[in-house]
Design an enzyme around this catalytic site. Structure first.
Site, PDB file in Angstrom:
ATOM      1  N   ALA A  22       0.804  -1.223   0.000  1.00  0.00           N
ATOM      2  CA  ALA A  22       0.000   0.000   0.000  1.00  0.00           C
ATOM      3  C   ALA A  22       0.834   1.267   0.000  1.00  0.00           C
ATOM      4  O   ALA A  22       0.422   2.295  -0.544  1.00  0.00           O
ATOM      5  CB  ALA A  22      -0.938  -0.008   1.209  1.00  0.00           C
ATOM      6  N   PHE A  33      -3.861   0.860   4.881  1.00  0.00           N
ATOM      7  CA  PHE A  33      -4.889   0.257   5.726  1.00  0.00           C
ATOM      8  C   PHE A  33      -4.742   0.616   7.203  1.00  0.00           C
ATOM      9  O   PHE A  33      -5.702   1.027   7.847  1.00  0.00           O
ATOM     10  CB  PHE A  33      -4.883  -1.268   5.559  1.00  0.00           C
ATOM     11  CG  PHE A  33      -5.599  -1.725   4.323  1.00  0.00           C
ATOM     12  CD1 PHE A  33      -6.872  -2.260   4.398  1.00  0.00           C
ATOM     13  CD2 PHE A  33      -5.019  -1.594   3.078  1.00  0.00           C
ATOM     14  CE1 PHE A  33      -7.555  -2.666   3.255  1.00  0.00           C
ATOM     15  CE2 PHE A  33      -5.677  -1.998   1.927  1.00  0.00           C
ATOM     16  CZ  PHE A  33      -6.951  -2.527   2.024  1.00  0.00           C
ATOM     17  N   ARG A  34      -3.520   0.488   7.748  1.00  0.00           N
ATOM     18  CA  ARG A  34      -3.402   0.491   9.207  1.00  0.00           C
ATOM     19  C   ARG A  34      -2.707   1.711   9.799  1.00  0.00           C
ATOM     20  O   ARG A  34      -2.547   1.780  11.011  1.00  0.00           O
ATOM     21  CB  ARG A  34      -2.670  -0.784   9.653  1.00  0.00           C
ATOM     22  CG  ARG A  34      -3.494  -2.039   9.385  1.00  0.00           C
ATOM     23  CD  ARG A  34      -2.710  -3.315   9.680  1.00  0.00           C
ATOM     24  NE  ARG A  34      -3.540  -4.497   9.492  1.00  0.00           N
ATOM     25  CZ  ARG A  34      -3.774  -5.054   8.312  1.00  0.00           C
ATOM     26  NH1 ARG A  34      -3.232  -4.543   7.216  1.00  0.00           N
ATOM     27  NH2 ARG A  34      -4.543  -6.117   8.211  1.00  0.00           N
ATOM     28  N   ILE A 105      -4.533  -2.855  -5.521  1.00  0.00           N
ATOM     29  CA  ILE A 105      -5.629  -3.189  -6.430  1.00  0.00           C
ATOM     30  C   ILE A 105      -6.015  -2.006  -7.317  1.00  0.00           C
ATOM     31  O   ILE A 105      -7.061  -2.020  -7.961  1.00  0.00           O
ATOM     32  CB  ILE A 105      -6.867  -3.657  -5.631  1.00  0.00           C
ATOM     33  CG1 ILE A 105      -7.327  -2.566  -4.646  1.00  0.00           C
ATOM     34  CG2 ILE A 105      -6.572  -4.962  -4.898  1.00  0.00           C
ATOM     35  CD1 ILE A 105      -8.601  -2.902  -3.886  1.00  0.00           C
ATOM     36  N   ASP A 106      -5.137  -0.987  -7.361  1.00  0.00           N
ATOM     37  CA  ASP A 106      -5.503   0.274  -8.017  1.00  0.00           C
ATOM     38  C   ASP A 106      -5.116   0.381  -9.483  1.00  0.00           C
ATOM     39  O   ASP A 106      -5.523   1.317 -10.171  1.00  0.00           O
ATOM     40  CB  ASP A 106      -4.894   1.454  -7.252  1.00  0.00           C
ATOM     41  CG  ASP A 106      -3.408   1.262  -6.962  1.00  0.00           C
ATOM     42  OD1 ASP A 106      -2.639   0.955  -7.888  1.00  0.00           O
ATOM     43  OD2 ASP A 106      -3.012   1.421  -5.790  1.00  0.00           O
ATOM     44  N   HIS A 121      -3.915  -9.355  -5.123  1.00  0.00           N
ATOM     45  CA  HIS A 121      -5.248  -9.137  -4.540  1.00  0.00           C
ATOM     46  C   HIS A 121      -6.269  -8.654  -5.559  1.00  0.00           C
ATOM     47  O   HIS A 121      -7.328  -8.152  -5.190  1.00  0.00           O
ATOM     48  CB  HIS A 121      -5.145  -8.152  -3.376  1.00  0.00           C
ATOM     49  CG  HIS A 121      -4.320  -8.670  -2.234  1.00  0.00           C
ATOM     50  ND1 HIS A 121      -3.642  -7.852  -1.355  1.00  0.00           N
ATOM     51  CD2 HIS A 121      -4.052  -9.943  -1.844  1.00  0.00           C
ATOM     52  CE1 HIS A 121      -3.004  -8.590  -0.466  1.00  0.00           C
ATOM     53  NE2 HIS A 121      -3.236  -9.863  -0.737  1.00  0.00           N
ATOM     54  N   CYS A 132     -23.788 -14.169 -15.459  1.00  0.00           N
ATOM     55  CA  CYS A 132     -23.491 -14.444 -16.877  1.00  0.00           C
ATOM     56  C   CYS A 132     -22.014 -14.264 -17.238  1.00  0.00           C
ATOM     57  O   CYS A 132     -21.598 -14.607 -18.339  1.00  0.00           O
ATOM     58  CB  CYS A 132     -24.347 -13.558 -17.784  1.00  0.00           C
ATOM     59  SG  CYS A 132     -23.870 -11.811 -17.811  1.00  0.00           S
ATOM     60  N   CYS A 153     -28.164  -9.254 -17.709  1.00  0.00           N
ATOM     61  CA  CYS A 153     -29.028 -10.238 -17.056  1.00  0.00           C
ATOM     62  C   CYS A 153     -29.499  -9.819 -15.664  1.00  0.00           C
ATOM     63  O   CYS A 153     -30.190 -10.589 -14.995  1.00  0.00           O
ATOM     64  CB  CYS A 153     -28.304 -11.581 -16.969  1.00  0.00           C
ATOM     65  SG  CYS A 153     -26.969 -11.611 -15.740  1.00  0.00           S
TER      66      CYS A 153
END
Length: 248
Positions: A22, A33-34, A105-106, A121, A132, A153
């Site tokens: 991160a 996060f922390r 995840i960016d 991740h 679908c 759907c």
């Protein structure tokens, strides 16, 4: 002295790999996060802990709450690559770096120009309908309200992000392991190395130089040939500028 040593290590590297967390993206405005300004602190007013809000159980049992939390705290479409991302892309382009292994995840590594990126991740940029299988971009979730629905759907659109209670994708993990095992230099940056199983990847490195760049100490500091407690974007950016004359 530490920056000069890092420059020498990079200059002699033949097959370097970067493993980051991160802290690589915090200079781009994405909270970790922390830390005191991280996601856990920012979301302290939530009625449930963030580990639950970002879990498979919450997505399944309380999907509206999950997506409200996810959109608020995990999506940062305005974020742009910083010096660390650009430095790594430059190292790959020059043939020094063979891969980036990231817990983020960016998608900022790819936006900066990195091509071989193993996202342990997952990524907020990829989403799919659970019914679908139709694929959707970030906007399908970011611009939605309530539970995002498939335009084909009406199934639920789920981010391709590894949630708590979900395993890492085996193929991505194996590819990351293979890259680290083959590396002669492993640069580890912006990660506390406290999140498993990803943190255990460092144990598979048997190459020549292990370099750790993080603001605080990590469990692997004692094993490293070089430890720099500073911001990854400054350290890596300065080192690569000196080695390659990269403009930033």
């Amino acid at each position: 002295m530490s920056t000069a040593l890092l420059q020498r290590i990079l200059s002699g590297a033949r097959n370097a790999v970067f493993f980051g967390g991160a802290g690589v993206s915090t200079p781009s405005g994405i909270p970790d996060f922390r830390s005191a300004t991280g996601l856990y602190a920012l979301s302290s007013g939530s009625s449930r802990p963030p580990e639950y809000m970002l879990s498979r159980s919450c997505w399944r049992d309380h999907p509206e709450d999950f997506y409200d939390f996810y959109r608020t705290y995990l999506l940062h479409p305005q974020a742009r690559p910083n010096r660390a991302h650009r430095a790594l892309a430059s190292l790959e382009k020059s043939g020094v770096l063979s891969a980036v292994v990231t817990q983020n995840i960016d998608g900022l590594h790819q936006l900066a120009g990195s091509r071989t990126v193993f996202e342990l991740h997952g990524s907020v940029l990829r989403n799919h309908c659970v019914d679908c299988g139709h694929r959707f971009p970030l906007a399908a979730v970011a611009n939605s309200t309530g539970i995002p629905r498939c335009s084909h759907c009406q199934g639920i659109i789920k981010p391709d992000v590894v949630l708590y209670e979900e395993p890492l994708e085996a193929q991505v993990m194996e590819a990351a392991l293979e890259a680290i095992r083959a590396a002669d230099v492993l640069l580890v940056g912006g990660t506390s190395l406290n999140v498993h199983p990803a943190a255990g990847l460092v144990d598979h490195f048997t190459g020549e130089h292990l370099v750790l760049i993080n603001k605080s100490a990590t469990p692997a500091d004692r094993r490293a040939q070089l430890v720099i407690h500073d911001s990854i974007d400054t350290v890596l950016g300065d080192a690569v500028d000196s080695v390659q004359g990269v403009t930033s």
